[in-house]
Scaffold this motif. Sequence first.
Motif, PDB file in Angstrom:
ATOM      1  N   MET A 219       3.559  -5.284  -4.558  1.00 31.99           N
ATOM      2  CA  MET A 219       4.191  -6.245  -3.668  1.00 31.99           C
ATOM      3  C   MET A 219       4.098  -7.624  -4.299  1.00 31.99           C
ATOM      4  SD  MET A 219       4.489  -5.412  -0.062  1.00 31.99           S
ATOM      5  CE  MET A 219       4.141  -3.985   0.876  1.00 31.99           C
ATOM      6  N   THR A 220       5.048  -8.466  -3.883  1.00 28.79           N
ATOM      7  CA  THR A 220       5.045  -9.817  -4.430  1.00 28.79           C
ATOM      8  C   THR A 220       5.591 -10.804  -3.407  1.00 28.79           C
ATOM      9  OG1 THR A 220       5.829 -11.215  -6.218  1.00 28.79           O
ATOM     10  CG2 THR A 220       7.304  -9.472  -5.553  1.00 28.79           C
ATOM     11  N   ASN A 221       5.045 -11.994  -3.404  1.00 28.23           N
ATOM     12  CA  ASN A 221       5.582 -13.088  -2.604  1.00 28.23           C
ATOM     13  C   ASN A 221       6.311 -14.072  -3.497  1.00 28.23           C
ATOM     14  OD1 ASN A 221       4.919 -12.599   0.102  1.00 28.23           O
ATOM     15  ND2 ASN A 221       2.786 -13.078  -0.321  1.00 28.23           N
ATOM     16  N   ASN A 222       6.475 -13.732  -4.734  1.00 31.97           N
ATOM     17  CA  ASN A 222       7.055 -14.605  -5.726  1.00 31.97           C
ATOM     18  C   ASN A 222       8.448 -15.070  -5.322  1.00 31.97           C
ATOM     19  OD1 ASN A 222       8.154 -15.718  -8.064  1.00 31.97           O
ATOM     20  ND2 ASN A 222       6.990 -14.363  -9.382  1.00 31.97           N
ATOM     21  N   GLY A 223       8.634 -16.382  -5.224  1.00 38.69           N
ATOM     22  CA  GLY A 223       9.928 -16.950  -4.868  1.00 38.69           C
ATOM     23  C   GLY A 223      11.014 -16.618  -5.867  1.00 38.69           C
ATOM     24  N   GLU A 224      10.611 -16.421  -7.140  1.00 43.25           N
ATOM     25  CA  GLU A 224      11.606 -16.094  -8.162  1.00 43.25           C
ATOM     26  C   GLU A 224      12.282 -14.769  -7.861  1.00 43.25           C
ATOM     27  OE1 GLU A 224      10.298 -16.337 -12.222  1.00 43.25           O
ATOM     28  OE2 GLU A 224       9.191 -18.175 -11.828  1.00 43.25           O
ATOM     29  N   ILE A 225      11.528 -13.755  -7.479  1.00 39.72           N
ATOM     30  CA  ILE A 225      12.125 -12.457  -7.188  1.00 39.72           C
ATOM     31  C   ILE A 225      13.016 -12.551  -5.954  1.00 39.72           C
ATOM     32  CG2 ILE A 225      10.266 -11.448  -5.804  1.00 39.72           C
ATOM     33  CD1 ILE A 225      12.260  -9.567  -8.444  1.00 39.72           C
ATOM     34  N   THR A 226      12.618 -13.321  -4.966  1.00 43.56           N
ATOM     35  CA  THR A 226      13.426 -13.493  -3.754  1.00 43.56           C
ATOM     36  C   THR A 226      14.777 -14.092  -4.094  1.00 43.56           C
ATOM     37  OG1 THR A 226      11.459 -13.724  -2.396  1.00 43.56           O
ATOM     38  CG2 THR A 226      13.493 -14.591  -1.484  1.00 43.56           C
ATOM     39  N   ASP A 227      14.811 -15.054  -4.995  1.00 47.23           N
ATOM     40  CA  ASP A 227      16.067 -15.689  -5.399  1.00 47.23           C
ATOM     41  C   ASP A 227      16.989 -14.734  -6.145  1.00 47.23           C
ATOM     42  OD1 ASP A 227      15.155 -18.002  -4.249  1.00 47.23           O
ATOM     43  OD2 ASP A 227      14.552 -18.927  -6.144  1.00 47.23           O
ATOM     44  N   GLN A 228      16.439 -13.674  -6.707  1.00 51.36           N
ATOM     45  CA  GLN A 228      17.234 -12.726  -7.485  1.00 51.36           C
ATOM     46  C   GLN A 228      17.716 -11.533  -6.673  1.00 51.36           C
ATOM     47  OE1 GLN A 228      14.831 -11.576 -10.831  1.00 51.36           O
ATOM     48  NE2 GLN A 228      14.315 -13.680 -11.323  1.00 51.36           N
ATOM     49  N   LEU A 229      17.349 -11.478  -5.386  1.00 50.76           N
ATOM     50  CA  LEU A 229      17.677 -10.326  -4.557  1.00 50.76           C
ATOM     51  C   LEU A 229      18.749 -10.647  -3.521  1.00 50.76           C
ATOM     52  CD1 LEU A 229      14.079  -8.967  -3.858  1.00 50.76           C
ATOM     53  CD2 LEU A 229      15.697  -8.204  -5.609  1.00 50.76           C
ATOM     54  N   VAL A 230      19.503  -9.606  -3.159  1.00 50.64           N
ATOM     55  CA  VAL A 230      20.517  -9.704  -2.115  1.00 50.64           C
ATOM     56  C   VAL A 230      20.260  -8.568  -1.126  1.00 50.64           C
ATOM     57  CG1 VAL A 230      22.978  -9.534  -1.593  1.00 50.64           C
ATOM     58  CG2 VAL A 230      22.226 -10.675  -3.673  1.00 50.64           C
ATOM     59  N   THR A 231      20.174  -8.901   0.148  1.00 53.87           N
ATOM     60  CA  THR A 231      19.957  -7.889   1.172  1.00 53.87           C
ATOM     61  C   THR A 231      21.231  -7.062   1.339  1.00 53.87           C
ATOM     62  OG1 THR A 231      18.392  -9.332   2.297  1.00 53.87           O
ATOM     63  CG2 THR A 231      19.274  -7.495   3.575  1.00 53.87           C
ATOM     64  N   VAL A 232      21.070  -5.729   1.253  1.00 58.97           N
ATOM     65  CA  VAL A 232      22.225  -4.835   1.316  1.00 58.97           C
ATOM     66  C   VAL A 232      22.108  -3.775   2.404  1.00 58.97           C
ATOM     67  CG1 VAL A 232      22.907  -5.159  -1.090  1.00 58.97           C
ATOM     68  CG2 VAL A 232      21.253  -3.365  -0.500  1.00 58.97           C
ATOM     69  N   GLY A 233      21.007  -3.785   3.158  1.00 55.08           N
ATOM     70  CA  GLY A 233      20.859  -2.791   4.211  1.00 55.08           C
ATOM     71  C   GLY A 233      19.497  -2.857   4.863  1.00 55.08           C
ATOM     72  N   ARG A 234      19.210  -1.808   5.640  1.00 52.88           N
ATOM     73  CA  ARG A 234      17.947  -1.762   6.378  1.00 52.88           C
ATOM     74  C   ARG A 234      17.552  -0.306   6.593  1.00 52.88           C
ATOM     75  NH1 ARG A 234      14.869  -5.304   9.070  1.00 52.88           N
ATOM     76  NH2 ARG A 234      13.839  -4.695  10.984  1.00 52.88           N
ATOM     77  N   VAL A 235      16.277  -0.015   6.382  1.00 55.64           N
ATOM     78  CA  VAL A 235      15.748   1.299   6.734  1.00 55.64           C
ATOM     79  C   VAL A 235      15.533   1.272   8.242  1.00 55.64           C
ATOM     80  CG1 VAL A 235      13.861   2.941   6.455  1.00 55.64           C
ATOM     81  CG2 VAL A 235      14.605   1.568   4.491  1.00 55.64           C
ATOM     82  N   THR A 236      16.087   2.256   8.946  1.00 55.21           N
ATOM     83  CA  THR A 236      16.007   2.231  10.405  1.00 55.21           C
ATOM     84  C   THR A 236      14.926   3.150  10.958  1.00 55.21           C
ATOM     85  OG1 THR A 236      17.784   3.860  10.591  1.00 55.21           O
ATOM     86  CG2 THR A 236      18.398   1.514  10.687  1.00 55.21           C
ATOM     87  N   THR A 237      14.954   4.432  10.593  1.00 57.42           N
ATOM     88  CA  THR A 237      14.000   5.381  11.171  1.00 57.42           C
ATOM     89  C   THR A 237      13.797   6.556  10.222  1.00 57.42           C
ATOM     90  OG1 THR A 237      13.476   6.627  13.184  1.00 57.42           O
ATOM     91  CG2 THR A 237      15.761   6.692  12.458  1.00 57.42           C
ATOM     92  N   VAL A 238      12.826   7.390  10.528  1.00 56.36           N
ATOM     93  CA  VAL A 238      12.580   8.572   9.702  1.00 56.36           C
ATOM     94  C   VAL A 238      13.601   9.650  10.034  1.00 56.36           C
ATOM     95  CG1 VAL A 238      10.128   8.128   9.377  1.00 56.36           C
ATOM     96  CG2 VAL A 238      10.872   9.474  11.328  1.00 56.36           C
ATOM     97  N   TYR A 239      13.786  10.566   9.084  1.00 54.08           N
ATOM     98  CA  TYR A 239      14.688  11.689   9.277  1.00 54.08           C
ATOM     99  C   TYR A 239      13.963  12.944   8.783  1.00 54.08           C
ATOM    100  CZ  TYR A 239      18.575  14.897   8.736  1.00 54.08           C
ATOM    101  OH  TYR A 239      19.394  15.990   8.815  1.00 54.08           O
ATOM    102  N   GLY A 240      13.651  13.833   9.673  1.00 55.65           N
ATOM    103  CA  GLY A 240      12.977  15.075   9.295  1.00 55.65           C
ATOM    104  C   GLY A 240      11.499  14.864   9.007  1.00 55.65           C
ATOM    105  N   VAL A 241      10.898  15.868   8.357  1.00 52.06           N
ATOM    106  CA  VAL A 241       9.455  15.832   8.109  1.00 52.06           C
ATOM    107  C   VAL A 241       9.101  15.735   6.627  1.00 52.06           C
ATOM    108  CG1 VAL A 241       8.888  17.072  10.218  1.00 52.06           C
ATOM    109  CG2 VAL A 241       9.309  18.369   8.119  1.00 52.06           C
ATOM    110  N   ARG A 242      10.100  15.619   5.759  1.00 52.14           N
ATOM    111  CA  ARG A 242       9.848  15.629   4.316  1.00 52.14           C
ATOM    112  C   ARG A 242      10.024  14.274   3.646  1.00 52.14           C
ATOM    113  NH1 ARG A 242      12.324  21.322   3.945  1.00 52.14           N
ATOM    114  NH2 ARG A 242      10.434  22.567   4.125  1.00 52.14           N
TER     115      ARG A 242
END
Length: 179
Positions: A1-24
């Motif tokens: 994990m990182t709190n580095n501002g540099e990595i944040t500036d290089q990322l674009v939000t493209v979605g969201r994990v919502t919930t689990v699916y199945g047991v695997r």
Amino acid sequence: MTNNGEITDQLVTVGRVTTVYGVRGWVKVYSYTEPMDNILQFPKWWLRGPKGWEALEIDAGKRHGKGLIVHVNGIDDRDLAARLCQRDIAVARDLLPELGQGEYYWHQLEGLRVISRFAGEEHDFGIVARMMETGANDVLVVRGGVDKRERLIPYLPDQFIADIDLEAGVITVDWDPAF
């Protein structure tokens, strides 16, 4: 994990994990990409957590019903997969495909100042706080400006969007300030 501002500036939000699916270890994903399964072309995702961004590798993914399901490499248990839920997904900005002339990603429009030139007068509406999908068309959610109002302006370049100048950081619209 990182709190580095540099990595944040290089990322674009493209979605969201919502919930689990199945047991695997599979999870359901809400994708902001168009079409929605374009998110699957990125094998390395970043998930926002309480301590920063965490890199993940996706080893499988597919459409399922009206959405998507994915499997994260090394996560083969429902309880481990649950730790990924309700978190934003981002990818490296430089991995996004080039767009054609006059096309823009939402992240390019967010934060731009919106100026209306309506009936020969200029009005500062504030900045694009976010973009919103309505089904019929995308909408600019604009906040601030002189009157501190929030405005919802349809993103229709042939009707209301007169000009987008990324270098100047300005979107010029033809929108009645009374709305």
